[in-house]
Design a protein around this motif. Structure first.
Motif, PDB file in Angstrom:
ATOM      1  N   SER A  40      -5.349  -3.802  -4.570  1.00 28.11           N
ATOM      2  CA  SER A  40      -6.328  -3.832  -3.245  1.00 28.11           C
ATOM      3  C   SER A  40      -7.054  -4.576  -3.502  1.00 28.11           C
ATOM      4  O   SER A  40      -7.567  -4.954  -4.156  1.00 28.11           O
ATOM      5  CB  SER A  40      -6.456  -2.302  -3.318  1.00 28.11           C
ATOM      6  N   VAL A  41      -7.343  -4.477  -2.263  1.00 23.98           N
ATOM      7  CA  VAL A  41      -8.681  -5.758  -1.850  1.00 23.98           C
ATOM      8  C   VAL A  41      -8.980  -5.470  -0.303  1.00 23.98           C
ATOM      9  O   VAL A  41      -8.901  -4.934   0.313  1.00 23.98           O
ATOM     10  CB  VAL A  41      -7.415  -7.302  -1.315  1.00 23.98           C
ATOM     11  N   ARG A  42      -9.698  -5.549  -0.390  1.00 23.63           N
ATOM     12  CA  ARG A  42     -11.544  -4.859   0.763  1.00 23.63           C
ATOM     13  C   ARG A  42     -12.241  -6.480   1.287  1.00 23.63           C
ATOM     14  O   ARG A  42     -12.648  -7.247   0.731  1.00 23.63           O
ATOM     15  CB  ARG A  42     -12.492  -3.748   0.185  1.00 23.63           C
ATOM     16  N   HIS A  43     -11.557  -5.900   2.565  1.00 21.31           N
ATOM     17  CA  HIS A  43     -11.632  -7.631   3.046  1.00 21.31           C
ATOM     18  C   HIS A  43     -11.969  -6.839   4.983  1.00 21.31           C
ATOM     19  O   HIS A  43     -11.305  -6.017   5.121  1.00 21.31           O
ATOM     20  CB  HIS A  43     -10.788  -8.156   3.452  1.00 21.31           C
ATOM     21  N   ARG A  44     -13.653  -7.419   5.121  1.00 21.87           N
ATOM     22  CA  ARG A  44     -13.572  -6.954   6.556  1.00 21.87           C
ATOM     23  C   ARG A  44     -13.181  -7.784   7.390  1.00 21.87           C
ATOM     24  O   ARG A  44     -13.309  -9.215   7.502  1.00 21.87           O
ATOM     25  CB  ARG A  44     -15.090  -6.992   7.470  1.00 21.87           C
ATOM     26  N   HIS A  45     -12.610  -7.382   7.721  1.00 20.63           N
ATOM     27  CA  HIS A  45     -11.633  -8.407   9.228  1.00 20.63           C
ATOM     28  C   HIS A  45     -12.494  -8.755  10.177  1.00 20.63           C
ATOM     29  O   HIS A  45     -12.622  -8.445  10.596  1.00 20.63           O
ATOM     30  CB  HIS A  45     -10.170  -7.572  10.412  1.00 20.63           C
ATOM     31  N   ASP A  93       0.743  -0.976  -0.031  1.00 18.94           N
ATOM     32  CA  ASP A  93       0.047   0.175  -0.091  1.00 18.94           C
ATOM     33  C   ASP A  93       1.298   0.969  -0.305  1.00 18.94           C
ATOM     34  O   ASP A  93       1.671   1.157   0.409  1.00 18.94           O
ATOM     35  CB  ASP A  93      -1.101   0.237   0.899  1.00 18.94           C
TER      36      ASP A  93
END
Length: 166
Positions: A65-70, A1
C-alpha cells in the motif's frame, strides 16, 4: 487492495507514478518519462503503455500500500489550467500510442462530436486542451512511429492482457 476484491498480483495498464517501481533497464530502454507530458498528467500511463508495447507487463501488487494525497501538487493551480493540461495530455497519449486502425477510426469519428459538445457547453478547458494537443499532433505521431519499431504487442493484445475493455 483487498477491500476492492483484488487479492492476487494482476496485470494493469499502468502504475501510478507515485506508487510505481521500475527496473532501471526498462526505464533506460524507454527513455524514461516523456517530457512532452510536462508539467503533469498522463506521463505514467504513457510509460506503462510504451512498456506494454515492448512486451513488458505492469503488475499490481495488492499486498503493498502507498499513501498518496491525490492532486496535492496541482490543487493550488488554476483549475482551468489543470483541466486543459489533462485534456491536452490525454489526447496526446492517444495520438502518441494507439496504432490500431479501428480504435483510431472510432477516435476520429467521436472526437469532433465531443469537441462540438464541449464548445456548446462553454468548456474552455477542454477546448483549450484540444487545440494545444492538436498543435502537437505531429510530434505525437512521430513518437508513435519511433515506438512502433519496438512493438511486440498490438493495442488489442495489450488491452486483452491488461484486461481493459475497448
Amino acid at each position: 487492495d483487498q477491500r476492492q476484491g483484488v487479492t492476487a498480483v494482476s496485470p494493469v495498464l499502468y502504475a501510478s507514478g507515485c506508487a510505481a517501481v521500475y527496473r532501471r533497464e526498462m526505464l533506460e530502454a524507454l527513455g524514461g518519462f516523456d517530457e512532452a507530458y510536462s508539467p503533469f498528467y498522463w506521463e505514467d500511463a504513457d510509460l506503462g503503455y510504451r512498456a506494454w508495447k515492448r512486451g513488458w507487463k505492469t503488475l499490481y501488487q495488492p499486498a503493498v500500500s502507498v499513501r498518496h494525497r491525490h492532486s496535492a501538487s496541482t490543487s493550488r493551480l488554476d483549475p482551468l489550467y489543470t483541466a486543459s493540461v489533462k485534456t491536452r495530455n490525454g489526447l496526446f497519449f492517444v495520438w502518441r500510442n494507439i496504432e490500431d486502425p479501428d480504435l483510431l477510426a472510432r477516435h476520429r469519428r467521436w472526437l469532433p462530436l465531443v469537441l462540438a459538445r464541449r464548445l456548446l457547453a462553454h468548456d474552455r478547458a477542454f477546448v483549450r486542451g484540444f487545440f494545444q494537443a492538436r498543435a502537437r499532433a505531429g510530434e505525437a505521431r512521430a513518437a508513435c512511429i519511433v515506438d512502433s519499431a519496438h512493438r511486440v504487442l498490438s493495442d488489442r493484445e495489450i488491452f486483452a492482457l491488461a484486461e481493459v475493455g475497448v
